[in-house]
Design a protein around this motif. Structure first.
Motif, PDB file in Angstrom:
ATOM      1  N   PHE A 195      70.191  48.644  54.655  1.00  0.00           N
ATOM      2  CA  PHE A 195      70.132  49.335  55.344  1.00  0.00           C
ATOM      3  C   PHE A 195      71.498  49.175  56.210  1.00  0.00           C
ATOM      4  O   PHE A 195      71.891  50.446  56.627  1.00  0.00           O
ATOM      5  N   VAL A 196      71.807  48.267  57.169  1.00  0.00           N
ATOM      6  CA  VAL A 196      72.837  47.813  57.440  1.00  0.00           C
ATOM      7  C   VAL A 196      74.071  47.978  57.119  1.00  0.00           C
ATOM      8  O   VAL A 196      75.357  49.120  57.594  1.00  0.00           O
ATOM      9  N   LEU A 197      74.432  47.664  55.644  1.00  0.00           N
ATOM     10  CA  LEU A 197      75.814  47.553  55.327  1.00  0.00           C
ATOM     11  C   LEU A 197      75.710  49.386  54.832  1.00  0.00           C
ATOM     12  O   LEU A 197      76.592  49.719  55.071  1.00  0.00           O
ATOM     13  N   GLN A 221      64.249  54.050  60.545  1.00  0.00           N
ATOM     14  CA  GLN A 221      64.230  54.803  58.936  1.00  0.00           C
ATOM     15  C   GLN A 221      63.746  53.174  58.195  1.00  0.00           C
ATOM     16  O   GLN A 221      62.576  53.579  57.237  1.00  0.00           O
ATOM     17  N   TYR A 222      64.185  51.585  58.637  1.00  0.00           N
ATOM     18  CA  TYR A 222      63.631  51.433  57.589  1.00  0.00           C
ATOM     19  C   TYR A 222      62.724  51.041  58.066  1.00  0.00           C
ATOM     20  O   TYR A 222      61.810  50.160  57.229  1.00  0.00           O
ATOM     21  N   TRP A 223      61.273  51.028  59.206  1.00  0.00           N
ATOM     22  CA  TRP A 223      60.115  50.967  59.168  1.00  0.00           C
ATOM     23  C   TRP A 223      59.924  51.765  58.469  1.00  0.00           C
ATOM     24  O   TRP A 223      58.259  51.156  57.722  1.00  0.00           O
ATOM     25  N   HIS A 224      59.858  52.866  58.791  1.00  0.00           N
ATOM     26  CA  HIS A 224      59.196  54.123  57.262  1.00  0.00           C
ATOM     27  C   HIS A 224      58.911  54.097  55.760  1.00  0.00           C
ATOM     28  O   HIS A 224      58.364  54.027  55.276  1.00  0.00           O
ATOM     29  N   TRP A 225      60.396  53.117  55.848  1.00  0.00           N
ATOM     30  CA  TRP A 225      60.830  52.061  54.512  1.00  0.00           C
ATOM     31  C   TRP A 225      59.267  51.254  54.025  1.00  0.00           C
ATOM     32  O   TRP A 225      58.826  51.158  52.641  1.00  0.00           O
ATOM     33  N   LEU A 226      59.455  50.595  55.175  1.00  0.00           N
ATOM     34  CA  LEU A 226      58.457  49.524  55.246  1.00  0.00           C
ATOM     35  C   LEU A 226      56.938  50.125  54.620  1.00  0.00           C
ATOM     36  O   LEU A 226      56.758  49.512  54.169  1.00  0.00           O
ATOM     37  N   GLU A 227      56.500  50.772  55.273  1.00  0.00           N
ATOM     38  CA  GLU A 227      54.794  51.796  55.420  1.00  0.00           C
ATOM     39  C   GLU A 227      54.944  52.146  53.640  1.00  0.00           C
ATOM     40  O   GLU A 227      53.847  52.124  52.794  1.00  0.00           O
ATOM     41  N   HIS A 267      75.265  57.528  48.505  1.00  0.00           N
ATOM     42  CA  HIS A 267      75.020  56.987  49.593  1.00  0.00           C
ATOM     43  C   HIS A 267      73.838  57.322  49.480  1.00  0.00           C
ATOM     44  O   HIS A 267      72.998  57.225  50.536  1.00  0.00           O
ATOM     45  N   ASN A 268      72.861  57.060  48.466  1.00  0.00           N
ATOM     46  CA  ASN A 268      71.414  57.236  48.324  1.00  0.00           C
ATOM     47  C   ASN A 268      70.299  56.585  49.413  1.00  0.00           C
ATOM     48  O   ASN A 268      70.380  55.616  47.931  1.00  0.00           O
ATOM     49  N   LEU A 269      70.310  56.229  50.350  1.00  0.00           N
ATOM     50  CA  LEU A 269      69.631  54.736  51.139  1.00  0.00           C
ATOM     51  C   LEU A 269      68.295  54.701  50.196  1.00  0.00           C
ATOM     52  O   LEU A 269      68.321  53.873  49.386  1.00  0.00           O
ATOM     53  N   PRO A 270      67.892  55.665  49.987  1.00  0.00           N
ATOM     54  CA  PRO A 270      66.078  55.178  49.538  1.00  0.00           C
ATOM     55  C   PRO A 270      66.074  54.258  48.032  1.00  0.00           C
ATOM     56  O   PRO A 270      65.842  53.226  47.269  1.00  0.00           O
TER      57      PRO A 270
END
Length: 316
Positions: A24-26, A67-73, A279-282
């Motif tokens: 996520f950070v990178l 955003q990271y928290w939503h991904w973990l959920e 940049h498709n993060l998911p």
């Protein structure tokens, strides 16, 4: 045993958090984002207002920890998110790409292990020019760039002789023979350097074991050379070889990225390149998650192999 299992599970969870969080950070530090990539594909340009609106729709305007928290959920509920470009679930998009990548990776480990161990044992048993030949083959395999070897194999075995397809992929359910033909050239390409590493490690380890006193005692008892080498010496020499094979499996996760692009294999590596450029993060997070699971599984297999090969490792 229970304590070690809990420790392994804990380290695996920590590794998962570290890899996905760092991803996520990178991605956030890279110039551009998915909103710009989507709007840049339009023939007419876009305004700053359209850009901000697209970021809100994609959830990119939220702070990175949110955003990271939503991904973990979503992960807890069995979802890896949604592709930002086509709205397809990431799990669905990656499900068809795991088999091609694993076919190449596991095939390379199998070929490298069998050929590398055989060459290493041969070099250890027959000192002199055979041992030096193993060293030469090892250096040659390590020196050849994968992309160059891939192009050479395509020219020789796909264009001139037409023995294998130059690109594409066929699932094993459709045609096992066509599937094997499609993954042969990628496996041969990746195995060139891998066989060299395994052969060198096996030869050095076997040479050290064969010079031990217990081997001399086994020979004095009249055991055959084949029995000494494959039943007794190989078991003692296998621990460092298993370590190399485990590291090889992990390294192939990055090695397949280039090879899948060269041979147009629709695997995780090719998808990672496309997701990174947009940049498709998911999608990037989903691929990183899959790669982490492979690393965890590889570490588990190596640890179990240690316990089978070395009884001392079973004691607490």
């Amino acid at each position: 045993m229970l304590r070690e299992t809990v420790r392994w599970l804990g380290s695996s969870v920590v590794l998962l958090f570290v890899v996905t969080g760092l991803t996520f950070v990178l991605v956030s530090l890279a110039p551009g984002d998915a909103a710009k990539s989507i709007l840049s594909g339009q023939s007419t340009g876009y305004t700053q207002e359209q850009y901000e609106q697209t970021r809100r729709l994609l959830g990119l305007d939220q702070p990175l920890p949110v955003q990271y928290w939503h991904w973990l959920e979503n992960l807890v509920h069995g979802s890896l998110g949604t592709d930002l470009f086509n709205g397809q679930p990431v799990t669905e998009a990656l499900s068809g790409r795991i088999v091609p990548s694993l076919s190449i990776i596991l095939g390379t480990v199998l070929v490298s292990g069998v050929l590398g161990v055989w060459l290493g044992i041969t070099g250890a048993r027959r000192a002199g020019w055979t041992g030096r030949l193993v060293d030469v083959v090892s250096l040659a395999g390590l020196a050849m760039p994968n992309f160059w070897l891939a192009l050479v194999l395509v020219e020789l075995l796909a264009v001139r002789i037409v023995a294998f397809p130059a690109s594409g992929y066929v699932s094993p359910q459709t045609s096992p023979a066509a599937w094997l033909a499609c993954i042969t050239l990628p496996i041969v390409t990746l195995s060139a350097g891998a066989v060299a590493v395994v052969a060198k490690q096996t030869r050095d380890s076997m040479a050290d074991v064969l010079s031990g006193e217990f081997v001399t005692m086994l020979r004095a008892r009249g055991l055959s050379t084949v029995s000494i080498v494959y039943k007794h010496a190989l078991r003692n020499a296998a621990v460092p070889v298993v370590t190399v094979l485990g590291l090889l499996l992990v390294n192939l996760l990055s090695g397949t990225v280039l090879i899948e692009s060269v041979f147009a294999v629709p695997g995780l590596g090719q998808q990672a390149v496309a997701a990174g450029s947009g940049h498709n993060l998911p999608m990037i997070e989903g691929i990183a998650f899959c790669f982490t699971i492979v690393v965890v599984a590889a570490n588990l297999l190596v640890d179990l192999s240690y316990r089978l090969l070395n009884p001392k490792a079973r004691t607490p």
